[in-house]
Design a protein around this motif. Structure first.
Motif, mmCIF file in Angstrom:
data_model
loop_
_atom_site.group_PDB
_atom_site.id
_atom_site.type_symbol
_atom_site.label_atom_id
_atom_site.label_comp_id
_atom_site.label_asym_id
_atom_site.label_seq_id
_atom_site.Cartn_x
_atom_site.Cartn_y
_atom_site.Cartn_z
ATOM 1 N N GLN A 159 0.821 -1.214 0.000
ATOM 2 C CA GLN A 159 0.000 0.000 0.000
ATOM 3 C C GLN A 159 0.860 1.271 0.000
ATOM 4 O OE1 GLN A 159 -3.287 0.452 -0.212
ATOM 5 N NE2 GLN A 159 -3.800 -1.714 -0.264
ATOM 6 N N LEU A 160 2.023 1.202 0.640
ATOM 7 C CA LEU A 160 2.880 2.385 0.752
ATOM 8 C C LEU A 160 3.823 2.554 -0.441
ATOM 9 C CD1 LEU A 160 3.854 2.303 4.539
ATOM 10 C CD2 LEU A 160 2.082 3.659 3.423
ATOM 11 N N GLU A 161 3.873 1.557 -1.292
ATOM 12 C CA GLU A 161 4.749 1.617 -2.459
ATOM 13 C C GLU A 161 4.438 2.865 -3.296
ATOM 14 O OE1 GLU A 161 5.117 -1.380 -5.999
ATOM 15 O OE2 GLU A 161 5.742 -2.328 -4.103
ATOM 16 N N GLY A 162 5.456 3.637 -3.568
ATOM 17 C CA GLY A 162 5.297 4.840 -4.383
ATOM 18 C C GLY A 162 4.765 6.050 -3.629
ATOM 19 N N LYS A 163 4.443 5.883 -2.357
ATOM 20 C CA LYS A 163 3.939 6.994 -1.540
ATOM 21 C C LYS A 163 5.097 7.727 -0.889
ATOM 22 C CE LYS A 163 -0.369 5.796 -2.186
ATOM 23 N NZ LYS A 163 -1.161 6.466 -3.168
ATOM 24 N N ASP A 164 4.895 8.991 -0.609
ATOM 25 C CA ASP A 164 5.892 9.809 0.076
ATOM 26 C C ASP A 164 6.015 9.328 1.518
ATOM 27 O OD1 ASP A 164 7.541 11.760 1.117
ATOM 28 O OD2 ASP A 164 6.170 13.423 0.737
ATOM 29 N N SER A 165 7.207 8.942 1.926
ATOM 30 C CA SER A 165 7.419 8.473 3.304
ATOM 31 C C SER A 165 7.896 9.600 4.211
ATOM 32 C CB SER A 165 8.424 7.310 3.330
ATOM 33 O OG SER A 165 9.681 7.747 2.881
ATOM 34 N N LEU A 166 7.810 10.837 3.727
ATOM 35 C CA LEU A 166 8.160 12.033 4.500
ATOM 36 C C LEU A 166 9.572 11.961 5.091
ATOM 37 C CD1 LEU A 166 4.766 12.653 6.346
ATOM 38 C CD2 LEU A 166 5.537 13.603 4.161
ATOM 39 N N GLY A 167 10.457 11.288 4.385
ATOM 40 C CA GLY A 167 11.845 11.202 4.807
ATOM 41 C C GLY A 167 12.157 10.093 5.794
ATOM 42 N N ASP A 194 2.845 11.967 11.508
ATOM 43 C CA ASP A 194 3.270 11.807 10.116
ATOM 44 C C ASP A 194 2.827 10.467 9.540
ATOM 45 O OD1 ASP A 194 4.443 14.317 10.190
ATOM 46 O OD2 ASP A 194 6.487 13.543 10.470
ATOM 47 N N VAL A 195 2.946 9.400 10.333
ATOM 48 C CA VAL A 195 2.550 8.078 9.864
ATOM 49 C C VAL A 195 1.054 8.046 9.551
ATOM 50 C CG1 VAL A 195 2.178 5.689 10.666
ATOM 51 C CG2 VAL A 195 4.437 6.748 10.845
ATOM 52 N N VAL A 196 0.257 8.700 10.366
ATOM 53 C CA VAL A 196 -1.183 8.752 10.092
ATOM 54 C C VAL A 196 -1.427 9.421 8.738
ATOM 55 C CG1 VAL A 196 -3.361 9.823 10.834
ATOM 56 C CG2 VAL A 196 -1.936 8.597 12.490
ATOM 57 N N ARG A 197 -0.715 10.499 8.454
ATOM 58 C CA ARG A 197 -0.845 11.150 7.142
ATOM 59 C C ARG A 197 -0.438 10.208 6.013
ATOM 60 N NH1 ARG A 197 2.780 15.957 7.596
ATOM 61 N NH2 ARG A 197 2.603 15.987 5.344
ATOM 62 N N ILE A 198 0.659 9.494 6.212
ATOM 63 C CA ILE A 198 1.144 8.564 5.191
ATOM 64 C C ILE A 198 0.139 7.437 4.977
ATOM 65 C CG2 ILE A 198 2.937 6.848 4.681
ATOM 66 C CD1 ILE A 198 4.881 8.729 6.309
ATOM 67 N N VAL A 199 -0.338 6.862 6.073
ATOM 68 C CA VAL A 199 -1.294 5.759 5.982
ATOM 69 C C VAL A 199 -2.598 6.232 5.352
ATOM 70 C CG1 VAL A 199 -2.730 4.188 7.372
ATOM 71 C CG2 VAL A 199 -0.275 4.393 7.830
ATOM 72 N N ASN A 200 -3.070 7.418 5.737
ATOM 73 C CA ASN A 200 -4.288 7.957 5.122
ATOM 74 C C ASN A 200 -4.133 8.094 3.617
ATOM 75 O OD1 ASN A 200 -6.091 8.170 7.254
ATOM 76 N ND2 ASN A 200 -5.408 10.209 7.828
ATOM 77 N N SER A 201 -2.989 8.565 3.149
ATOM 78 C CA SER A 201 -2.792 8.740 1.711
ATOM 79 C C SER A 201 -2.695 7.396 1.009
ATOM 80 C CB SER A 201 -1.545 9.582 1.425
ATOM 81 O OG SER A 201 -0.372 8.852 1.653
ATOM 82 N N ALA A 202 -2.231 6.368 1.701
ATOM 83 C CA ALA A 202 -2.061 5.056 1.095
ATOM 84 C C ALA A 202 -3.343 4.229 1.073
ATOM 85 C CB ALA A 202 -0.969 4.286 1.832
ATOM 86 N N PHE A 203 -4.232 4.485 2.011
ATOM 87 C CA PHE A 203 -5.419 3.661 2.150
ATOM 88 C C PHE A 203 -6.698 4.377 1.715
ATOM 89 C CE2 PHE A 203 -2.395 1.476 4.802
ATOM 90 C CZ PHE A 203 -2.716 0.145 4.648
ATOM 91 N N LEU A 204 -6.589 5.224 0.714
ATOM 92 C CA LEU A 204 -7.780 5.882 0.180
ATOM 93 C C LEU A 204 -8.571 4.879 -0.649
ATOM 94 C CD1 LEU A 204 -6.354 9.329 -0.989
ATOM 95 C CD2 LEU A 204 -7.761 8.872 1.007
ATOM 96 N N ASP A 205 -9.879 4.911 -0.498
ATOM 97 C CA ASP A 205 -10.687 4.019 -1.337
ATOM 98 C C ASP A 205 -10.950 4.685 -2.687
ATOM 99 O OD1 ASP A 205 -13.934 4.611 0.303
ATOM 100 O OD2 ASP A 205 -12.728 5.879 -1.004
ATOM 101 N N GLU A 206 -11.658 4.013 -3.553
ATOM 102 C CA GLU A 206 -11.885 4.511 -4.912
ATOM 103 C C GLU A 206 -12.610 5.868 -4.951
ATOM 104 O OE1 GLU A 206 -12.989 1.165 -4.141
ATOM 105 O OE2 GLU A 206 -10.959 0.565 -4.706
ATOM 106 N N GLN A 207 -13.422 6.161 -3.975
ATOM 107 C CA GLN A 207 -14.148 7.428 -3.946
ATOM 108 C C GLN A 207 -13.287 8.558 -3.372
ATOM 109 O OE1 GLN A 207 -15.770 4.604 -2.475
ATOM 110 N NE2 GLN A 207 -16.581 4.198 -4.508
ATOM 111 N N GLY A 208 -12.098 8.225 -2.902
ATOM 112 C CA GLY A 208 -11.207 9.254 -2.371
ATOM 113 C C GLY A 208 -11.470 9.596 -0.918
ATOM 114 N N SER A 209 -12.280 8.796 -0.229
ATOM 115 C CA SER A 209 -12.530 9.111 1.172
ATOM 116 C C SER A 209 -11.476 8.433 2.039
ATOM 117 C CB SER A 209 -13.927 8.653 1.600
ATOM 118 O OG SER A 209 -14.044 7.254 1.465
#
Length: 174
Positions: free
Chosen positions: A103-111, A155-170
């Motif tokens: 899920q985190l592949e290709g996502k920004d890991s904020l360093g 920061d991890v919550v932000r990363i996880v939120n961006s990685a686990f968005l469903d198809e509707q973007g929620s």
């Protein structure tokens, strides 16, 4: 490779002056105190028992419910051979760890440092909290670890939120 008995003899010799025992006991007492402090000051977090380890690492989990719902956890880790504290994003098992890596592949890991899927690797993301800590400055050390951990969690919550968005973007976790 040296025979095991040679290692036992070196270990026995190292114990004779009592420094190893005092240091280990002090580290365990510090970690127990830190764990208790966080449990009291952050009652909305899930705090696990202290894992003493094999003189390689000592840790406990300190996880907000929204990450726990995703079967993820935050670990505050003291690495004995490196003499440092780190904070890790981990998972409850290897299957969840592997899925989270995906899920985190290709996502920004904020360093933050990304772990790898390999035996013995538990951290999905990690950060050094305190390198070469001064255990004699207990209050300051506990504060540094707490502040760094809370920032990492945010920061991890932000990363996880961006990685686990469903198809509707929620957002699936908050």
């Amino acid at each position: 490779m040296k025979p095991f008995n040679d290692d036992v003899l070196a270990y026995t010799e190292g114990l004779k002056d009592g420094k190893i025992q005092r240091a280990y006991r002090g580290i365990m007492e510090f970690m127990s105190s830190l764990r208790s402090r966080l449990e009291v000051t952050h009652p909305d977090y899930v705090v696990s028992a202290l894992y003493a380890g094999y003189m390689d690492m000592t840790y406990f989990a300190f996880t907000p419910s929204l990450l726990k719902e995703k079967r993820l956890k935050i670990a505050i880790v003291y690495l004995h051979p490196d003499h440092r504290f780190e904070v890790w994003l981990g998972a409850i098992n290897r299957s969840v760890q592997k899925e989270t890596f995906k899920q985190l592949e290709g996502k920004d890991s904020l360093g933050y440092k990304r772990g790898e899927i390999k035996p013995g690797e538990d951290a999905i993301l990690s950060s050094i909290l305190v390198d070469h800590p001064d255990f004699d400055a207990k209050e300051m050390l506990e504060s540094l670890i707490e502040e760094g951990t809370l920032k990492f969690i945010q920061d991890v919550v932000r990363i996880v939120n961006s990685a686990f968005l469903d198809e509707q973007g929620s957002v699936l976790c908050r």
